[in-house]
Design a protein around this motif. Structure first.
Motif, PDB file in Angstrom:
ATOM      1  N   GLU A  41      -6.485  -6.683   3.740  1.00 28.74           N
ATOM      2  CA  GLU A  41      -6.858  -8.054   3.392  1.00 28.74           C
ATOM      3  C   GLU A  41      -7.236  -8.158   1.925  1.00 28.74           C
ATOM      4  O   GLU A  41      -6.851  -9.118   1.241  1.00 28.74           O
ATOM      5  CB  GLU A  41      -8.007  -8.517   4.278  1.00 28.74           C
ATOM      6  CG  GLU A  41      -7.595  -8.731   5.726  1.00 28.74           C
ATOM      7  CD  GLU A  41      -8.760  -9.026   6.649  1.00 28.74           C
ATOM      8  OE1 GLU A  41      -8.513  -9.484   7.778  1.00 28.74           O
ATOM      9  OE2 GLU A  41      -9.915  -8.785   6.242  1.00 28.74           O
ATOM     10  N   ALA A  42      -7.958  -7.183   1.410  1.00 32.69           N
ATOM     11  CA  ALA A  42      -8.344  -7.208  -0.006  1.00 32.69           C
ATOM     12  C   ALA A  42      -7.121  -7.136  -0.910  1.00 32.69           C
ATOM     13  O   ALA A  42      -7.102  -7.729  -1.994  1.00 32.69           O
ATOM     14  CB  ALA A  42      -9.299  -6.057  -0.305  1.00 32.69           C
ATOM     15  N   GLY A  43      -6.090  -6.418  -0.479  1.00 24.53           N
ATOM     16  CA  GLY A  43      -4.866  -6.319  -1.260  1.00 24.53           C
ATOM     17  C   GLY A  43      -3.892  -7.447  -1.009  1.00 24.53           C
ATOM     18  O   GLY A  43      -2.834  -7.505  -1.640  1.00 24.53           O
ATOM     19  N   ASP A  44      -4.219  -8.353  -0.080  1.00 24.63           N
ATOM     20  CA  ASP A  44      -3.366  -9.493   0.278  1.00 24.63           C
ATOM     21  C   ASP A  44      -1.939  -9.027   0.586  1.00 24.63           C
ATOM     22  O   ASP A  44      -0.961  -9.639   0.155  1.00 24.63           O
ATOM     23  CB  ASP A  44      -3.354 -10.542  -0.833  1.00 24.63           C
ATOM     24  CG  ASP A  44      -2.748 -11.869  -0.368  1.00 24.63           C
ATOM     25  OD1 ASP A  44      -2.708 -12.106   0.851  1.00 24.63           O
ATOM     26  OD2 ASP A  44      -2.298 -12.651  -1.232  1.00 24.63           O
ATOM     27  N   TYR A 114      -0.597  -0.721 -10.023  1.00 26.20           N
ATOM     28  CA  TYR A 114      -2.006  -0.963  -9.731  1.00 26.20           C
ATOM     29  C   TYR A 114      -2.494  -0.066  -8.597  1.00 26.20           C
ATOM     30  O   TYR A 114      -3.587   0.519  -8.672  1.00 26.20           O
ATOM     31  CB  TYR A 114      -2.229  -2.436  -9.358  1.00 26.20           C
ATOM     32  CG  TYR A 114      -1.905  -3.375 -10.491  1.00 26.20           C
ATOM     33  CD1 TYR A 114      -2.867  -3.710 -11.433  1.00 26.20           C
ATOM     34  CD2 TYR A 114      -0.627  -3.907 -10.640  1.00 26.20           C
ATOM     35  CE1 TYR A 114      -2.579  -4.564 -12.487  1.00 26.20           C
ATOM     36  CE2 TYR A 114      -0.323  -4.754 -11.685  1.00 26.20           C
ATOM     37  CZ  TYR A 114      -1.301  -5.086 -12.605  1.00 26.20           C
ATOM     38  OH  TYR A 114      -0.999  -5.913 -13.650  1.00 26.20           O
ATOM     39  N   PHE A 115      -1.684   0.065  -7.556  1.00 28.09           N
ATOM     40  CA  PHE A 115      -2.092   0.849  -6.399  1.00 28.09           C
ATOM     41  C   PHE A 115      -2.266   2.322  -6.739  1.00 28.09           C
ATOM     42  O   PHE A 115      -2.931   3.060  -5.998  1.00 28.09           O
ATOM     43  CB  PHE A 115      -1.072   0.706  -5.265  1.00 28.09           C
ATOM     44  CG  PHE A 115      -0.997  -0.683  -4.679  1.00 28.09           C
ATOM     45  CD1 PHE A 115      -2.038  -1.578  -4.837  1.00 28.09           C
ATOM     46  CD2 PHE A 115       0.124  -1.093  -3.974  1.00 28.09           C
ATOM     47  CE1 PHE A 115      -1.979  -2.859  -4.301  1.00 28.09           C
ATOM     48  CE2 PHE A 115       0.195  -2.362  -3.427  1.00 28.09           C
ATOM     49  CZ  PHE A 115      -0.854  -3.253  -3.594  1.00 28.09           C
ATOM     50  N   LEU A 184     -11.409  -2.744  -7.498  1.00 21.82           N
ATOM     51  CA  LEU A 184     -10.708  -3.788  -6.767  1.00 21.82           C
ATOM     52  C   LEU A 184      -9.815  -4.616  -7.682  1.00 21.82           C
ATOM     53  O   LEU A 184      -8.669  -4.926  -7.341  1.00 21.82           O
ATOM     54  CB  LEU A 184     -11.722  -4.699  -6.067  1.00 21.82           C
ATOM     55  CG  LEU A 184     -12.503  -4.060  -4.914  1.00 21.82           C
ATOM     56  CD1 LEU A 184     -13.650  -4.968  -4.487  1.00 21.82           C
ATOM     57  CD2 LEU A 184     -11.592  -3.767  -3.731  1.00 21.82           C
ATOM     58  N   VAL A 185     -10.295  -4.991  -8.850  1.00 23.11           N
ATOM     59  CA  VAL A 185      -9.534  -5.857  -9.758  1.00 23.11           C
ATOM     60  C   VAL A 185      -8.331  -5.126 -10.340  1.00 23.11           C
ATOM     61  O   VAL A 185      -7.217  -5.658 -10.376  1.00 23.11           O
ATOM     62  CB  VAL A 185     -10.441  -6.389 -10.881  1.00 23.11           C
ATOM     63  CG1 VAL A 185      -9.617  -7.052 -11.990  1.00 23.11           C
ATOM     64  CG2 VAL A 185     -11.457  -7.384 -10.319  1.00 23.11           C
ATOM     65  N   GLY A 189      -6.693  -4.914  -5.635  1.00 25.67           N
ATOM     66  CA  GLY A 189      -6.504  -6.358  -5.761  1.00 25.67           C
ATOM     67  C   GLY A 189      -5.375  -6.766  -6.680  1.00 25.67           C
ATOM     68  O   GLY A 189      -4.939  -7.916  -6.658  1.00 25.67           O
ATOM     69  N   HIS A 190      -4.903  -5.844  -7.515  1.00 31.44           N
ATOM     70  CA  HIS A 190      -3.811  -6.034  -8.483  1.00 31.44           C
ATOM     71  C   HIS A 190      -3.829  -7.427  -9.129  1.00 31.44           C
ATOM     72  O   HIS A 190      -2.813  -8.108  -9.220  1.00 31.44           O
ATOM     73  CB  HIS A 190      -2.448  -5.714  -7.858  1.00 31.44           C
ATOM     74  CG  HIS A 190      -2.041  -6.512  -6.661  1.00 31.44           C
ATOM     75  ND1 HIS A 190      -2.567  -6.332  -5.411  1.00 31.44           N
ATOM     76  CD2 HIS A 190      -1.115  -7.497  -6.522  1.00 31.44           C
ATOM     77  CE1 HIS A 190      -2.003  -7.139  -4.558  1.00 31.44           C
ATOM     78  NE2 HIS A 190      -1.109  -7.875  -5.205  1.00 31.44           N
TER      79      HIS A 190
END
Length: 411
Positions: A41-44, A114-115, A184-185, A189-190
């Protein structure tokens, strides 16, 4: 002989029991699966990998890029068309290096740049959650990229030039919240995938991180500390409220960001959303703000006439609006962005305030694409972007026409 056979049988039973025990131990725990769900969910992840809401994570969603379109792949555990046959090592390599199990390269529309900052444990937690989904047969569609970008071998050159693998490195001089927010950012969250300007080859301009970028006909605004167009005037509480509810006393979410809030940030823990706010508020401006030449009096009078006729009822004569219902216009950072795409999209298409558990009441602005000409939309846009202390570059009727064409083409 019987003794030997009996001994062999006992050894065999022992080995089977040991193997079964290993298999049971390898099964992810409910706690790990639940944690993986929070990371997904945080990574959408669903935002890109769900084309049909009835088939979550089954892929097939078309993702437009400056180089053509790609289709998000199937993340369900179907063994033939999804990731069910993947080893854990395959999943980790894909997430952190952008390389598929067959050795081919992914395109960076999949945000592995990002990941790569994610820990292996978090990556495997995501894998554990995805493994609990219902398998869906959904074959991946080939990309529709312009020549020569369809040659995946070119990604080896791209990676050599622009991809920097490596985990997020905590700053020991900062708080735990700041480091969590940074993780996260800049990682899961990329955020920079949308909010950081790109070069000619689609790579981040890292020196201008989070200083705004055009995305799918909208403008993802600055998340740095710019005074007029960034988050300098927002408090940590403002950022937290916006990410949790889709609105605050300064702005409302629209376009792609509204989807991110509904599907991702509104579901995140209070601590993680607050950590993001702490991190973003610490960022200095990544680049200078544009020097603005104000519109002439004729343009402002024309815009004021449109505003008085169509906008005053909700936004008030002084632009103050009704915070959290109709967003205020004075000091509105997105409104003053160098790129007016988001403002034009809202005027042309209208707007619907997102509904979240923390803010279930909705608001609506009607579309004006048919009611107003390009000249009238340019005039009122210039008026609201340069009144009440606001300052933003002029918008021309030609820019409105281009935005209108994008609407007609579904871009």
């Amino acid at each position: 002989m019987r003794t030997i056979l009996a001994g062999s049988a006992l050894v065999g039973l022992a080995l089977c029991s040991a193997v079964a025990g290993v298999a049971r131990a390898a099964e992810p725990s409910p706690e790990l699966i639940a944690y993986g769900k929070t990371l997904v969910e945080a990574g959408d992840c669903a935002g890109c990998h769900t084309a049909d809401p009835a088939k979550p994570f089954a892929g097939g969603k078309r993702i437009a890029t400056p180089f053509g379109a790609i289709y998000a792949p199937n993340l369900t555990p179907d063994r033939d068309t999804g990731i069910g046959a993947w080893l854990d090592a395959d999943f980790v390599r894909a997430m952190r290096t952008g390389i598929a199990p067959d050795g081919s390269n992914y395109y960076p529309a999949f945000p592995y740049p990002y990941f790569t900052k994610m820990t292996k444990d978090d990556t495997l937690a995501i894998r554990a959650y995805l493994g609990t989904l219902a398998p869906v047969i959904s074959r991946n569609k080939p990309p529709e990229l312009r020549w020569p970008f369809g040659y995946r071998g070119l990604m080896r050159v791209w990676n050599a030039m622009y991809f920097k693998p490596g985990l997020f490195e905590p700053d020991q001089s900062k708080s735990a919240a700041w480091n969590r927010g940074g993780y996260l950012v800049t990682g899961l969250g990329h955020c920079g995938a949308c909010h950081t300007p790109k070069n000619y080859f689609g790579a981040d301009k890292s020196a201008q991180a989070l200083s705004g970028n055009k995305v799918a006909g909208w403008f993802a605004p600055r998340l740095d500390g710019a005074a007029r167009t960034g988050l300098k005037s927002w408090s940590e509480e403002d950022i937290t409220e916006y990410l949790q509810s889709g609105r605050n006393g300064k702005s409302h979410a629209g376009g792609p960001m509204a989807e991110v809030i509904v599907n991702s940030t509104s579901k995140m823990s209070d601590a993680d959303v607050r950590a993001i706010a702490v991190y973003l508020k610490s960022l200095p401006p990544a680049r200078r703000e544009t020097i603005v030449t104000p519109p002439d009096e004729t343009e402002m009078r024309a815009g004021q006439a449109v505003y008085a006729k169509l906008c005053v009822a909700c936004h008030e004569a002084d632009g103050s609006g009704s915070p959290r219902i109709y967003p205020p216009l004075p000091g509105n950072a997105l409104l003053q962005s160098v790129n007016p795409s988001s403002t034009l999209r809202i005027i042309l298409d209208g707007a619907h305030t997102v509904t979240t558990p923390r803010a279930p009441n909705t608001g609506e602005m009607p579309p004006y694409a048919r009611q107003l000409s390009n000249e009238e939309i340019a005039a009122v846009t210039n008026y609201i972007r340069n009144s009440w202390g606001n300052a933003a570059p002029l918008v021309t009727p030609a820019q409105v026409a281009k935005a209108r064409k994008g609407e007609a083409n579904g871009q």
